[in-house]
Design an enzyme around this catalytic site. Structure first.
Site, mmCIF file in Angstrom:
data_model
loop_
_atom_site.group_PDB
_atom_site.id
_atom_site.type_symbol
_atom_site.label_atom_id
_atom_site.label_comp_id
_atom_site.label_asym_id
_atom_site.label_seq_id
_atom_site.Cartn_x
_atom_site.Cartn_y
_atom_site.Cartn_z
ATOM 1 N N ASN A 58 25.801 38.813 35.059
ATOM 2 C CA ASN A 58 27.215 39.128 35.198
ATOM 3 C C ASN A 58 27.860 38.191 36.209
ATOM 4 O OD1 ASN A 58 29.578 41.032 34.900
ATOM 5 N ND2 ASN A 58 29.219 41.250 37.097
ATOM 6 N N GLU A 59 28.929 37.547 35.821
ATOM 7 C CA GLU A 59 29.786 36.757 36.705
ATOM 8 C C GLU A 59 29.015 35.813 37.644
ATOM 9 O OE1 GLU A 59 32.340 39.584 38.622
ATOM 10 O OE2 GLU A 59 33.371 40.087 36.775
ATOM 11 N N PRO A 60 28.205 34.931 37.093
ATOM 12 C CA PRO A 60 27.482 33.985 37.957
ATOM 13 C C PRO A 60 28.407 33.028 38.690
ATOM 14 C CG PRO A 60 27.278 33.368 35.649
ATOM 15 C CD PRO A 60 27.911 34.717 35.665
ATOM 16 N N TYR A 90 34.649 40.963 45.800
ATOM 17 C CA TYR A 90 35.791 41.748 45.343
ATOM 18 C C TYR A 90 35.517 43.247 45.357
ATOM 19 C CZ TYR A 90 33.572 41.693 40.654
ATOM 20 O OH TYR A 90 32.714 41.820 39.602
ATOM 21 N N HIS A 118 35.988 38.043 31.431
ATOM 22 C CA HIS A 118 36.599 39.166 32.149
ATOM 23 C C HIS A 118 38.018 38.792 32.561
ATOM 24 C CE1 HIS A 118 32.406 40.707 33.667
ATOM 25 N NE2 HIS A 118 32.546 40.805 32.354
#
Length: 832
Positions: free
Chosen positions: A478-480, A288, A552
């Site tokens: 973060n965001e695995p 992203y 998130h």
């Protein structure tokens, strides 16, 4: 077939048109009863219609007549607008349009004037639907008839006999193709089809070859192979079972046909797919950081009339109104926790050593006063924590201490996110993400990672004291859930073990340290709730349940693609929710997930939140963004334990910085430190009282002692075109065309049970003329600012201010406000 399309305009039932955007590599032979008008926006295509082939380039137009067999190929991918026209619904003037054939192909007759009105009609239809206004349906109606009139006037062909003959054959061909698709697994023959159609086998063979351009056996085998390939990918069934299920007489026939088509054995293909899953199979395999809005439709804007069909002016005399009477101020009120102040954020630990970013954070703390701060990379190599001398690991926390000392000096406590992997510990040092790279690899040796985490935790306690560190939330990574291209390990079981090792190591130093879940990016259309369920289930089984949940939110709806190079700009594509309350539904959704998992008593910290993940969406600098954040914050006030806006500043090292400071960055401040409009969302919210009197769409009323605080806002949702991810005519200096900005908003709020007497009203407001840096920059000429200009400009980026008096009698007073589009307004009403 590598065709992805979505309908960018949803017309009402009385408009006999559909408009799609195609992003394609190839589309195999097909036909349909509607006319289809294609316009190439980007790239080159080869299109074959009824056996004739043409090459089309940017802005070429071609019309496909009803039931014409056509196929499209593009070597490097192409983007097209497709307008489907149902002519039968236009027969209002005693003309049988369905018997007419059109010859419209700019590749064969490139006469600009003949096609100008066609292009104008397409562009005008898109512009008229860029936002919703009361007259849009009538505009669509008139433009659809205008488009048909231009086709009749300029492109009508004398080929009705040919069409009638073709229509007869198309009915037969449609029956045959439908039969093949429905009965492909029954292993029928051409003679079976011939008997069904009362035709001889040789005639049917020639007929199929002529109109489909391929031998019957090739086409039939191709259909069976398509279904078999799906089974190879999605099931673990044997090759023999798949062959028989999909109409092959025996497995050897299937293997021969498969090898001829795909140049490999079915078993090798299945193994390859398992090792290299495509984006289609794993929609969350995205990057992203490459998320950018589409601007393919920009080429159409040059065909628009100088007399715009849509009114993109500032508000006229048209208003909408809200009147709320009898709002008692003395009944039982709801206490407020102001959880929006729990967290603020900055990109990474190393950025907190930057004097410019420190000054922005000091300004934010002075005017709002957050309690915690979230950031990445406290262990990353730019913090110089880990080195290796020979075989000996050495840990140095000098820069870490400087960061934490600064934060504590401005009354901010850190969220200790244990990230990212130091190079000396990484299994794969080349696995990186961001413009200034983070290493997101698993550790090569879990013992060495544990050694670092234990030493680091003990260092924090020794330097800052146990009582202080126990107030800091800890987490890891973060965001695995994202792909291996980003933060994920590509192996959930490996990450779960990594999480437990880190959790256990921190808890072994101090059991009272609060250790939460990793930051979880939950985007519903990617199915990431499955990851949350699996993670929590694993933690429950392995005695490492998080002390808080860490989530998130971004409004982006990520579009899965069929391959890395499918989109021409090599960027991840997204669109946005058409509904206005997606954020509220998201919060309800995650709370339901956590309740189902038995975690309803755990704190839920939203540690990243923004409208979009993209650092390049021009809408982010506008007053829309300010109002969007205000609306969603107030409508969900205190529903979570934090609402952490991401991020402090556009001066962030995730992507290269453009020279223009109004480039659509995510920050509260521009890269030069100018306050953006969203700063005043938190500034206004910080002035609210501690008791909620009432709230609704457009207003939020609190009480502090004998004074009353009111925030009002005028939110306008974007149109379907922007929701589809298309910028169309949005440019650097024209960013509001996705919105109907013709209405102001009159609000009247009557407070009752107040003390009689005189009251002073102070109002602060932010709109397109006050407080939003981008809009003020436009009014100043939209010229890049010099450093001297920036200092002067800083003083202009302030809210408007107004004072007035109200008189309360019969224990009631009425507050009124007229809000411009996207305006947010704070008012404090205090007795004199």
């Amino acid at each position: 077939m590598l065709d992805e399309r979505h309908e960018i305009i949803e017309f009402g039932p009385h408009i006999p048109l559909k408009i799609f955007i195609h992003k394609l590599g190839s589309v195999s032979k097909h036909w349909h009863s509607s006319l289809e008008l294609l316009m190439v926006l980007e790239g080159n295509i080869s299109i074959t219609v009824d056996g004739e082939t043409w090459q089309l380039k940017d802005e070429d137009v071609i019309l496909i007549n009803s039931n014409s067999i056509h196929e499209i190929h593009s070597e490097n991918g192409a983007v097209m607008i497709a307008v489907q026209i149902k002519l039968s619904l236009f027969n209002q003037f005693q003309t049988d349009l369905t018997s007419i054939v059109f010859d419209c192909n700019s590749a064969t007759t490139p006469d600009f004037k003949r096609y100008a009105n066609i292009r104008f009609a397409i562009a005008s239809l898109i512009q008229a639907n860029s936002y919703h206004s009361d007259g849009t349906d009538y505009m669509n109606y008139s433009l659809s008839y205008y488009l048909v009139s231009q086709l009749l006037e300029n492109f009508k062909s004398n080929a009705s006999e040919t069409l009638q003959k073709q229509q007869k054959y198309m009915e037969r061909l449609t029956r045959i193709i439908n039969f093949i698709n429905e009965h492909y697994a029954e292993n029928f023959s051409l003679s079976d089809l011939a008997a069904m159609e009362n035709l001889s086998v040789p005639y049917l063979s020639q007929f199929f070859d002529k109109y489909m351009g391929v031998k019957f056996i090739q086409y039939y085998t191709g259909i069976k192979l398509e279904h078999a390939v799906s089974d190879l990918i999605s099931t673990k069934d044997s090759i023999e079972t798949i062959a028989m299920r999909n109409g092959f007489t025996e497995s050897h026939a299937f293997i021969r046909a498969f090898k001829k088509q795909y140049q490999m054995l079915p078993s090798a293909f299945r193994k390859q797919q398992a090792q290299n899953p495509t984006l289609t199979a794993h929609a969350n395999d995205i990057n992203y950081l490459l998320l950018e809005p589409s601007n393919y439709l920009q080429a159409l804007t040059k065909y628009l009339s100088t007399n715009d069909l849509s009114a993109h002016s500032m508000p006229s005399a048209v208003h909408k109104e809200l009147v709320v009477s009898d709002i008692p101020v003395t009944e039982t009120l709801t206490p407020l926790r102001h959880t929006f102040k729990t967290f603020t954020s900055v990109g990474r630990a190393a950025e907190l050593l930057d004097r410019n970013i420190q000054e922005m954070l000091i300004d934010l703390q002075k005017n709002v006063g957050f309690r915690y701060i979230k950031f990445h990379g406290i262990l990353s190599d730019d913090m110089m924590v880990v080195s290796r001398i020979g075989q000996e690991l050495r840990f140095t926390y000098t820069l870490v201490d400087q960061v934490l000392d600064f934060l504590l000096s401005i009354q901010l406590k850190p969220l200790i996110q244990l990230s990212f992997m130091p190079k000396e510990l990484a299994e794969n040092p080349d696995k990186t993400v961001c413009y200034c790279p983070f290493i997101t690899s698993p550790p090569a040796d879990m013992k060495e990672w544990n050694f670092l985490i234990e030493d680091f935790t003990r260092h924090l306690i020794e330097r800052y004291g146990l009582d202080e560190v126990k107030q800091w939330p800890f987490t890891v990574w973060n965001e695995p859930v994202t792909s291996k291209k980003m933060f994920g390990f590509g192996d959930d079981a490996l990450f779960f073990r990594f999480y437990k090792h880190t959790y256990d190591t921190v808890k072994s130093v101090c059991q009272d340290i609060q250790f939460g879940s990793p930051s979880m990016l939950y985007i519903e259309n990617l199915g990431n709730a499955d990851w949350i369920y699996r993670f929590v289930g694993w933690c429950q089984e392995n005695n490492c349940l998080p002390d808080f949940m860490n989530i998130h939110y971004y409004a982006d709806i990520i579009l899965p693609t069929s391959g890395d190079d499918f989109f021409l700009n090599k960027a991840t594509a997204s669109c946005f929710p058409k509904i206005t309350d997606d954020f509220s539904l998201f919060i309800g959704g995650v709370k339901k997930i956590f309740k189902t998992l038995g975690l309803q008593d755990k704190p839920v910290y939203m540690t990243e939140w923004n409208f979009t993940m993209s650092h390049r969406n021009l809408i982010s600098d506008t007053s829309f963004k300010t109002c969007y954040i205000m609306k969603n914050l107030l409508k969900n006030y205190d529903r979570l334990d934090s609402f952490c806006y991401w991020s402090l500043t556009d001066l962030i090292r995730e992507n290269p910085l453009p020279p223009n400071q109004f480039h659509g960055g995510l920050g509260i401040y521009t890269s030069s430190g100018l306050r953006k409009g969203v700063f005043y969302v938190f500034y206004f919210a910080n002035m609210l009282g501690d008791e909620l009197i009432a709230s609704g769409d457009g207003y939020f009323i609190t009480r502090k002692g004998d004074s009353y605080q009111i925030i009002t806002y005028h939110y306008i949702h974007y149109g379907d075109l922007f929701a589809a991810g298309e910028l169309f005519d949005i440019t650097e200096t024209n960013r509001y065309t996705a919105f109907d900005t013709t209405k102001s908003f009159d609000i009247s709020l009557q407070l009752t049970e107040v003390a009689n007497g005189n009251y002073n009203v102070k109002e602060y407001f932010v709109n397109r003329h006050h407080g939003n840096a981008y809009d003020i920059w436009l009014e100043m000429g939209a010229i890049p600012l010099s450093p001297k200009d920036t200092d002067l400009f800083r003083g202009l980026c302030v809210p408007g201010f107004h004072q007035s008096r109200l008189y309360a009698e019969k224990h009631a007073l009425t507050y009124t406000a007229e809000l411009k589009p996207f305006e947010i307004r704070f008012a404090e009403i205090s007795p004199l």
